[in-house]
Design a protein around this motif. Sequence first.
Motif, short mmCIF file in Angstrom:
data_model
loop_
_atom_site.label_atom_id
_atom_site.label_comp_id
_atom_site.label_asym_id
_atom_site.label_seq_id
_atom_site.Cartn_x
_atom_site.Cartn_y
_atom_site.Cartn_z
N TYR A 58 0.82 -1.20 0.00
CA TYR A 58 0.00 0.00 0.00
C TYR A 58 0.86 1.26 0.00
N CYS A 59 2.00 1.22 0.67
CA CYS A 59 2.89 2.37 0.70
C CYS A 59 3.39 2.70 -0.70
N TYR A 60 3.91 1.71 -1.39
CA TYR A 60 4.46 1.95 -2.72
C TYR A 60 3.35 2.27 -3.72
N HIS A 61 2.17 1.68 -3.53
CA HIS A 61 1.04 2.00 -4.40
C HIS A 61 0.61 3.45 -4.18
N GLY A 62 0.66 3.91 -2.93
CA GLY A 62 0.33 5.30 -2.64
C GLY A 62 1.30 6.26 -3.30
N GLN A 63 2.58 5.91 -3.30
CA GLN A 63 3.56 6.77 -3.97
C GLN A 63 3.31 6.80 -5.48
N SER B 82 5.79 9.91 3.42
CA SER B 82 4.95 9.95 2.22
C SER B 82 3.55 10.43 2.55
N LEU B 83 3.00 9.98 3.69
CA LEU B 83 1.66 10.41 4.08
C LEU B 83 1.64 11.91 4.38
N GLU B 84 2.65 12.40 5.09
CA GLU B 84 2.72 13.85 5.38
C GLU B 84 2.83 14.66 4.08
N LYS B 85 3.62 14.17 3.14
CA LYS B 85 3.80 14.86 1.86
C LYS B 85 2.47 14.90 1.09
N CYS B 86 1.77 13.75 1.07
CA CYS B 86 0.50 13.70 0.35
C CYS B 86 -0.52 14.64 0.98
N GLY C 137 -5.87 12.07 -3.42
CA GLY C 137 -6.85 11.57 -2.47
C GLY C 137 -6.73 10.07 -2.27
N GLU C 138 -6.62 9.35 -3.37
CA GLU C 138 -6.45 7.89 -3.29
C GLU C 138 -5.10 7.54 -2.67
N ALA C 139 -4.09 8.35 -2.95
CA ALA C 139 -2.76 8.10 -2.38
C ALA C 139 -2.80 8.24 -0.87
N ILE C 140 -3.52 9.26 -0.37
CA ILE C 140 -3.63 9.44 1.08
C ILE C 140 -4.31 8.24 1.71
N ARG C 141 -5.40 7.78 1.10
CA ARG C 141 -6.12 6.62 1.65
C ARG C 141 -5.25 5.36 1.61
N SER C 142 -4.49 5.18 0.56
CA SER C 142 -3.60 4.02 0.45
C SER C 142 -2.52 4.08 1.52
N LEU C 143 -1.97 5.26 1.75
CA LEU C 143 -0.93 5.40 2.76
C LEU C 143 -1.49 5.26 4.18
N GLN C 144 -2.74 5.68 4.39
CA GLN C 144 -3.37 5.46 5.69
C GLN C 144 -3.56 3.97 5.95
N GLU D 147 -12.87 3.99 1.18
CA GLU D 147 -12.27 2.67 1.00
C GLU D 147 -10.89 2.82 0.37
N ALA D 148 -10.01 1.91 0.76
CA ALA D 148 -8.65 1.92 0.19
C ALA D 148 -8.71 1.45 -1.25
N PRO D 149 -7.85 1.99 -2.12
CA PRO D 149 -7.85 1.55 -3.52
C PRO D 149 -7.38 0.10 -3.63
N GLN D 150 -7.89 -0.59 -4.62
CA GLN D 150 -7.53 -1.98 -4.84
C GLN D 150 -6.09 -2.08 -5.35
N LEU D 151 -5.37 -3.04 -4.81
CA LEU D 151 -4.01 -3.28 -5.29
C LEU D 151 -4.08 -4.18 -6.52
N GLU D 152 -3.24 -3.90 -7.47
CA GLU D 152 -3.17 -4.75 -8.64
C GLU D 152 -2.21 -5.89 -8.31
N LEU D 153 -2.79 -7.04 -7.99
CA LEU D 153 -1.99 -8.16 -7.51
C LEU D 153 -1.35 -8.96 -8.64
N LYS D 154 -1.90 -8.88 -9.83
CA LYS D 154 -1.35 -9.62 -10.95
C LYS D 154 -0.41 -8.71 -11.72
N ALA D 155 0.88 -9.00 -11.66
CA ALA D 155 1.87 -8.19 -12.37
C ALA D 155 1.76 -8.47 -13.86
N ASN D 156 1.80 -7.41 -14.65
CA ASN D 156 1.68 -7.60 -16.10
C ASN D 156 2.95 -7.20 -16.82
#
Length: 159
Positions: free
Chosen positions: A2-7, A67-71, A16-23, A86-95
């Motif tokens: 979630y941290c790297y997805h937020g970045q 990262s959260l403070e920056k966002c 907005g989604e980045a803040i929720r992901s980092l939270q 709601e937190a954004p969905q992580l893309e679990l399948k690498a393409n």
Amino acid sequence: AYCYHGQTLLASDKCGEAIRSLQESEKFFAKAEALCKEYGETKGPGTTAKPSGHLFFRKLGSLIKNSLEKCQRENGFIYFQKVPAEAPQLELKANYGLVEPVPFEFPALNAHWTPETVAAFDLTKRPKDDTAKPRPDEEVKPLKEPDIKPQKDSGCQIS
């Protein structure tokens, strides 16, 4: 994750989604930190491992916080986006960058391995082996070492 997805979301201007992901990342990190400290305090053979003191774990905590403070700061100045519930969905399948895994299958059994053959490997029915007994120790006789004195004239020359 979630941290790297937020970045990544922040880099694509979805603050907005980045803040929720980092939270969400901060929540999971706090849970993992509590488990790591509990693991480090348990008694047993694995007590030398302290996962909460590992460099990756320490760096990840400060990375999430910064990262959260920056966002939040950038969302207040620039983006003014609403933070989703709601937190954004992580893309679990690498393409990209990964090879498709090959499913593992056990090889077929040879025809010689029947249930009777496997049952024949009963270790309780093995013959007694008398040669496995240890031999009595023989007495070791002391050896006389030659008296070696350093010689100046060894015959070697340095040219």
